[in-house]
Every structure is written in C-alpha cells, then in structure tokens.
Enzyme design. Structure first.
Site, mmCIF file in Angstrom:
data_model
loop_
_atom_site.group_PDB
_atom_site.id
_atom_site.type_symbol
_atom_site.label_atom_id
_atom_site.label_comp_id
_atom_site.label_asym_id
_atom_site.label_seq_id
_atom_site.Cartn_x
_atom_site.Cartn_y
_atom_site.Cartn_z
ATOM 1 N N LYS A 116 0.857 -1.191 0.000
ATOM 2 C CA LYS A 116 0.000 0.000 0.000
ATOM 3 C C LYS A 116 0.893 1.240 0.000
ATOM 4 C CE LYS A 116 -4.350 1.123 2.306
ATOM 5 N NZ LYS A 116 -5.105 0.911 3.547
HETATM 6 O O1 G3P Z 1 -7.902 1.917 5.283
HETATM 7 C C1 G3P Z 1 -8.201 3.160 4.826
HETATM 8 C C2 G3P Z 1 -9.601 3.636 5.071
HETATM 9 O O2 G3P Z 1 -10.501 2.612 4.870
HETATM 10 C C3 G3P Z 1 -9.814 4.402 6.357
HETATM 11 O O3 G3P Z 1 -11.143 4.460 6.761
HETATM 12 O O4 G3P Z 1 -12.903 4.998 8.392
HETATM 13 O O5 G3P Z 1 -10.543 5.694 8.875
HETATM 14 O O6 G3P Z 1 -11.856 6.840 7.127
HETATM 15 P P1 G3P Z 1 -11.637 5.566 7.832
#
Ligand code: G3P
Length: 218
Positions: A87
């Site tokens: 990633k």
């Molecule tokens: O992994 C990246 C992404 O899915 C983060 O999600 O909920 O922290 O905005 P969030």
C-alpha cells in the site's frame, strides 16, 4: 464485488473469514496502532498472521515517503507473503514507486485517494488497486460515492485494469451504492458486512415458519 475487511483485529478478521464471504484485508498504520501492534518486527509478524487467516489479498502500508525508502520497504513487505499487496500513498514519490513495483510484478494499492485525477494517475502508474476514501469525503460534505462513479467512468473509458477499492466505507448503504456503481472491491468494518444480513421481515418470517412447524409437529 469483492469484500475486504478494513481492520488489523485478528478476531474480526477470523469472524469475517468464517462467514465465507471475505476476499481480503486492508490495514493502515492507524489500524495497527489501534490494536497495539508497534515495532517493525511485530508489525511484519502481524501481517503474516493476517495472511494465514485469509485466502485473499492483504494490504500492508509503507511508512516511507521518499522513493528510495518506499521501494526498500515495499520490497520487504512483498517478500513477507505471496498475499501481500504493497500500500503506497498518493504522493509524487508514491506514483513513481507504483510504476516501479508494477514493472517488477509487485502488486500495489494506492491509498489516500480523494480525487478522480489522483485515481487516473494511479491507473497510469499501473496500480493494482486504487483506494478512494469515501467516508472521509462524506465527513467534509463532499459526495464520496460520486468519486467512485467518476473513477468507474474514467477507467471504463480506457479499459484500465486497476481495481477500484472503495475505502473508508462506513455502513451498509455505502456497500450497496458502491455495488450499484460498480466498484470492484469495498473495504469497511465488520459491521458494514454483517449489517447486510439484517431485515426485520426475515426475523418475523423465520419466527412464523418455526412456530407453524412446531404446531404441526407437536
Ligand atoms: O484503510 C483506509 C480507510 O478505509 C480508512 O477508513 O474509516 O478511517 O476513514 P476511515
């Protein structure tokens, strides 16, 4: 549509895997920290533990932000397990690294994508997955799902093979709308997946079926 779970919590990963619908896992440094996984060796071991639970792709994020160290770190991550996808953040050196990894046959997930232009760059650089963060766009009064639709349109115009991995998925409606738009993958918490199970008419219907069976078989 592939379902990935966005967590570093092994119990939740096991639960999703046991449900039989899990296609992979995404993690990020914040999710690792949330589980108390710190120190390079522990983090690398945790990625391997995740790979041993699931059959599909496991995204492991680089911490470096300069080309040379992104490459070094990404190659180390890719060596860990065949299921690892490296990633890489959507920054200038990240785009260069995506191209480098793509040429070397190392699979990548371009993260922190918030615009169609960034997604176009990621595809041109040969990213395996692109991760637009729809929940975080919704958080700032911008339509995250619209971004998924824009990227789908652009990728289909040119036949880019980069898979749209809708990330920052917060709830079941995000999952359904992404499926309608044609996102290749969604990643979200366990609740976004198990929430799809629920309907009160299912519960009422099952209760009635079981009660009628009981009446006829007493
Ligand atoms: O992994 C990246 C992404 O899915 C983060 O999600 O909920 O922290 O905005 P969030």
């Amino acid at each position: 549509m592939k379902f990935f779970i966005d967590t570093a919590n092994l119990d939740q990963i096991r639960e999703a895997q046991e449900l039989g619908v899990l296609d992979g896992v995404t993690t990020n440094p914040s999710l690792m920290a949330k589980e108390g996984i710190t120190g390079r060796n522990n983090i690398l071991k945790h990625y391997v533990d995740i790979c041993e639970i699931v059959d599909g792709d496991v995204s492991a994020e680089v911490i470096a932000t300069d080309f040379e160290n992104i490459i070094k770190e990404g190659e180390e991550l890719a060596e860990l397990h065949e299921q690892i996808v490296v990633k890489v953040p959507m920054i200038k050196d990240g785009v260069k690294a995506l191209k480098y990894f793509s040429d070397k046959g190392i699979r990548t997930n371009c993260t922190l994508v918030f615009s169609a232009g960034q997604a176009l760059l990621a595809a041109k650089a040969g990213a395996t997955y692109v991760s637009p963060f729809i929940g975080r766009l919704d958080d700032i009064s911008t339509d995250g799902l619209n971004l998924i639709a824009e990227i789908r349109h652009i990728y289909d115009n040119y036949g880019y093979e980069t898979q749209i991995l809708a990330a920052s998925v917060r709830h079941t409606m995000h999952v359904l709308e992404c499926a309608k738009i044609g996102a290749d993958v969604m990643t979200g918490g366990l609740g976004a997946i198990t929430g799809l199970l629920n309907h009160p008419l299912t519960d009422i219907g099952l209760e009635k079926f079981l009660a009628d069976y009981k009446k006829g078989n007493e």
